[in-house]
Design a protein around this motif. Structure first.
Motif, PDB file in Angstrom:
ATOM      1  N   ILE A  50      -6.743   1.014  -2.595  1.00 17.35           N
ATOM      2  CA  ILE A  50      -6.923   1.210  -1.416  1.00 17.35           C
ATOM      3  C   ILE A  50      -5.720   2.554  -1.055  1.00 17.35           C
ATOM      4  CG2 ILE A  50      -6.461  -0.005   0.792  1.00 17.35           C
ATOM      5  CD1 ILE A  50      -8.825  -0.680  -0.332  1.00 17.35           C
ATOM      6  N   SER A  51      -4.750   2.404  -1.464  1.00 22.28           N
ATOM      7  CA  SER A  51      -3.523   3.327  -1.324  1.00 22.28           C
ATOM      8  C   SER A  51      -3.980   4.535  -1.670  1.00 22.28           C
ATOM      9  CB  SER A  51      -2.398   2.921  -2.114  1.00 22.28           C
ATOM     10  OG  SER A  51      -1.441   3.625  -1.992  1.00 22.28           O
ATOM     11  N   GLY A  52      -4.815   4.953  -2.438  1.00 24.04           N
ATOM     12  CA  GLY A  52      -5.283   6.116  -3.093  1.00 24.04           C
ATOM     13  C   GLY A  52      -6.438   6.726  -1.934  1.00 24.04           C
ATOM     14  N   SER A  98       8.728  -2.719   4.308  1.00 21.19           N
ATOM     15  CA  SER A  98       8.362  -2.208   5.445  1.00 21.19           C
ATOM     16  C   SER A  98       6.915  -2.554   5.833  1.00 21.19           C
ATOM     17  CB  SER A  98       8.141  -0.641   5.147  1.00 21.19           C
ATOM     18  OG  SER A  98       7.594   0.176   6.280  1.00 21.19           O
ATOM     19  N   PRO A  99       6.743  -2.756   7.356  1.00 22.06           N
ATOM     20  CA  PRO A  99       5.457  -2.981   7.718  1.00 22.06           C
ATOM     21  C   PRO A  99       4.424  -1.963   7.224  1.00 22.06           C
ATOM     22  CG  PRO A  99       7.128  -3.013   9.317  1.00 22.06           C
ATOM     23  CD  PRO A  99       7.866  -2.349   8.190  1.00 22.06           C
ATOM     24  N   LEU A 100       4.714  -0.777   6.838  1.00 23.25           N
ATOM     25  CA  LEU A 100       3.928   0.256   6.554  1.00 23.25           C
ATOM     26  C   LEU A 100       3.204  -0.175   5.078  1.00 23.25           C
ATOM     27  CD1 LEU A 100       5.015   1.891   8.886  1.00 23.25           C
ATOM     28  CD2 LEU A 100       4.861   4.045   7.479  1.00 23.25           C
ATOM     29  N   ASN A 101       3.661  -1.210   4.505  1.00 22.96           N
ATOM     30  CA  ASN A 101       2.879  -1.432   3.417  1.00 22.96           C
ATOM     31  C   ASN A 101       1.629  -2.077   3.734  1.00 22.96           C
ATOM     32  OD1 ASN A 101       4.583  -1.151   0.707  1.00 22.96           O
ATOM     33  ND2 ASN A 101       6.135  -2.077   1.770  1.00 22.96           N
ATOM     34  N   ARG A 102       1.576  -2.719   4.890  1.00 22.89           N
ATOM     35  CA  ARG A 102       0.218  -3.226   5.310  1.00 22.89           C
ATOM     36  C   ARG A 102      -0.366  -2.450   6.381  1.00 22.89           C
ATOM     37  NH1 ARG A 102      -1.258  -8.481   4.397  1.00 22.89           N
ATOM     38  NH2 ARG A 102      -2.567  -8.376   6.046  1.00 22.89           N
ATOM     39  N   LEU A 121       0.651  -1.249  -0.096  1.00 25.13           N
ATOM     40  CA  LEU A 121      -0.085  -0.063   0.055  1.00 25.13           C
ATOM     41  C   LEU A 121       0.760   1.289  -0.049  1.00 25.13           C
ATOM     42  CD1 LEU A 121      -3.019  -1.042   2.528  1.00 25.13           C
ATOM     43  CD2 LEU A 121      -2.867  -1.138  -0.209  1.00 25.13           C
ATOM     44  N   LEU A 122       2.213   1.158   0.083  1.00 25.63           N
ATOM     45  CA  LEU A 122       2.986   2.333   0.065  1.00 25.63           C
ATOM     46  C   LEU A 122       2.682   3.077  -1.340  1.00 25.63           C
ATOM     47  CD1 LEU A 122       6.228   1.688   2.216  1.00 25.63           C
ATOM     48  CD2 LEU A 122       4.266   3.276   2.740  1.00 25.63           C
TER      49      LEU A 122
END
Length: 528
Positions: free
Chosen positions: A55-57, A177-181, A42-43
């Motif tokens: 979702i990212s948007g 990175s965990p920030l992708n989830r 999601l990054l």
């Protein structure tokens, strides 16, 4: 028949009541949709597939965005100035915007994002949008200066990519990175829950700069089967979905369906195609690809798969693009001509009717992603069309993430895919010969030096009319080369539960203002 639908709409009402506190208060309403595939990362710099990008948007903002009339307007940037020579942009950022964790958004985040997307260690397909940038620097906490080596026509659009939080990612490996989830953005929604293969739940951002969204939660359910998804729509499990042509034809125009759903139809800004692995000896010869184009009856596919809700695609620009070349002639359906080309190349039919050359059969595997019924039907029709000229096509259906892995690694012969295009007609990422590394969009390995030069030149010209001349030539050359068999431009067909108000169809479609969609306080107004 009508009695049956009365029954399921009673169930629908019961379902929607479960997502409310009481009929006279606004929240917590949920806006629920579905995707045939789960997101991956999601990054924003890695969100290259449609499920992830959707979702990212909703979680991240760029500096710019398109409004409903397809004009570029400010998002995280409040305004900007462009120098007379077109080589410098000064962005003035909005003040008071916070990341979802409460930290201030500043110009440092923009500089960090630029460095991240241009870092060779990060396998992102978007780096070319920033390749022409010479320097990005902060003037102060809320002012950014971007300097280009030369004028760059897609500059403002390129800054629409989501900005990353420096305070959470600096000095860390981004791809894993965990920030992708569990991303932290500045957008209208923030991550609440992600259950792999089941659902993603976003929570509204009460502090969003354009005002908090009406809907308390945005839910995306993972439903690979389109028939199951449609049942969920009818019975209230989801509020909206893209209809396939059969669903639109048999339900979308029916009065009992339209009593409970608003249905929208408009041309999509993209196309469906067969992409060939041009490093595979079977497809390295242009005439082979041209023969296949002559063997495919696009009108039959559009009627049989889209039920007429689409138009033939002639090349890399859809008809609604200002770069589209109306003078480019499509490869007409002519099986005999296809056979003649192949015979001239040394292919001969054996006893079972399959073409052979040097002891090898003309047989290949076409990859299709699971859950896309239109693409599967398209593949099945093409299989029969190619069989008529002696080509054996085998269809392999794969789950989305497995499909993407093979495409990314170029472990395929041919793929059936679609592009949802940017409104700026820059084709650098898709067709420039430099964009063939793993994770980049030119995964077919297309290379034409003349096309490269035209794409590069078009990026440097700010005049739309001058760019149009170059893109029309690009359209002509790519169509001639046929790195793809360009199939069709499907119509966008969407059904939305009629309880949801505030939707206005515009040149940009319907999603440009979704945070302002709402459900009336008075339940009796829902289906009026």
């Amino acid at each position: 028949m009508l009695r049956k639908y009365v029954g399921f709409f009673l169930l629908l009402t019961l379902f929607t009541v479960s997502c409310e506190k009481a009929p006279d208060v606004k929240e917590p309403f949920c806006l629920t949709g579905a995707s045939s595939a789960d997101a991956k990362r999601l990054l924003p710099l890695f969100a290259s597939d449609s499920a992830s990008a959707d979702i990212s948007g909703r979680i991240f903002n760029g500096l710019t965005k398109y409004d409903k009339d397809l004009n570029i307007v400010g998002d995280l940037a409040e305004s900007w100035t462009i120098s007379k020579n077109g080589k410098e942009i000064i962005f003035h950022l909005r003040k008071g915007i916070k990341w979802h964790d409460g930290v201030d958004f500043t110009s440092d985040d923009v500089v960090f994002t630029y460095k991240a997307v241009t870092d060779p260690k990060n396998p992102t397909p978007y780096s070319s949008n920033y390749g022409p940038v010479k320097e990005v620097k902060t003037i102060d906490k809320y002012t950014i200066k971007v300097v280009y080596d030369k004028p760059f026509a897609p500059a403002l659009e390129s800054w629409g990519m989501g900005i990353l939080p420096k305070h959470l990612l600096e000095g860390r490996e981004l791809f894993s990175s965990p920030l992708n989830r569990n991303p932290i953005g500045t957008g209208p929604y923030k991550m609440k829950e992600w259950i792999t293969g089941q659902r993603i739940i976003l929570q509204k951002n009460e502090d969003y700069y354009e005002g908090a969204p009406f809907f308390e939660k945005f839910i995306s359910r993972i439903i690979p089967d389109p028939s199951t998804m449609f049942l969920e729509l009818r019975f209230g499990g989801i509020d909206f979905m893209g209809l396939n042509p059969a669903q639109y034809k048999y339900y979308g125009e029916k009065s009992y369906f339209k009593k409970y759903f608003n249905v929208y139809r408009y041309p999509s800004f993209g196309y469906t195609y067969i992409g060939y692995n041009l490093k595979n000896p079977l497809f390295s010869e242009k005439k082979i690809r041209q023969a296949i184009a002559h063997a495919i009856n696009k009108k039959e596919i559009i009627e049989g798969v889209l039920l007429g809700y689409g138009t033939p695609c002639t090349g890399p620009f859809p008809p609604t693009s200002w770069a589209f070349n109306p003078d480019v002639r499509d490869f007409e359906y002519n099986p005999e001509k296809a056979k003649k080309i192949l015979f001239e190349l040394g292919w001969k039919q054996d006893t079972d009717g399959i073409l052979t050359k040097d002891g090898r059969k003309f047989s290949f595997i076409l990859l299709v992603n699971q859950g896309n019924e239109a693409r599967l039907k398209t593949a099945q029709i093409i299989k029969e069309q190619l069989k008529k000229i002696g080509i054996e096509l085998n269809i392999r259906v794969l789950e989305w993430q497995s499909f993407l892995e093979l495409v990314t690694k170029r472990q395929f012969q041919a793929v059936l895919l679609g592009w949802s295009l940017s409104r700026d007609p820059d084709l650098y990422d898709i067709f420039h010969s430099s964009k063939t590394k793993p994770g980049e969009f030119n995964f077919v390995g297309y290379s034409n030096p003349q096309v490269d030069r035209l794409i590069e030149r078009a990026r440097e010209i700010l005049s739309r009319e001058e760019r149009k001349k170059l893109y029309r030539k690009v359209h002509e050359l790519i169509t001639e080369d046929q790195p793809y068999t360009f199939l069709y431009v499907p119509d966008t067909l969407i059904a939305v539960n009629k309880r949801i108000k505030g939707i206005e169809l515009a040149p940009a479609g319907i999603w440009y203002n979704y945070i302002h969609w709402y459900v009336p306080k008075n339940r009796l107004d829902w289906y009026n």
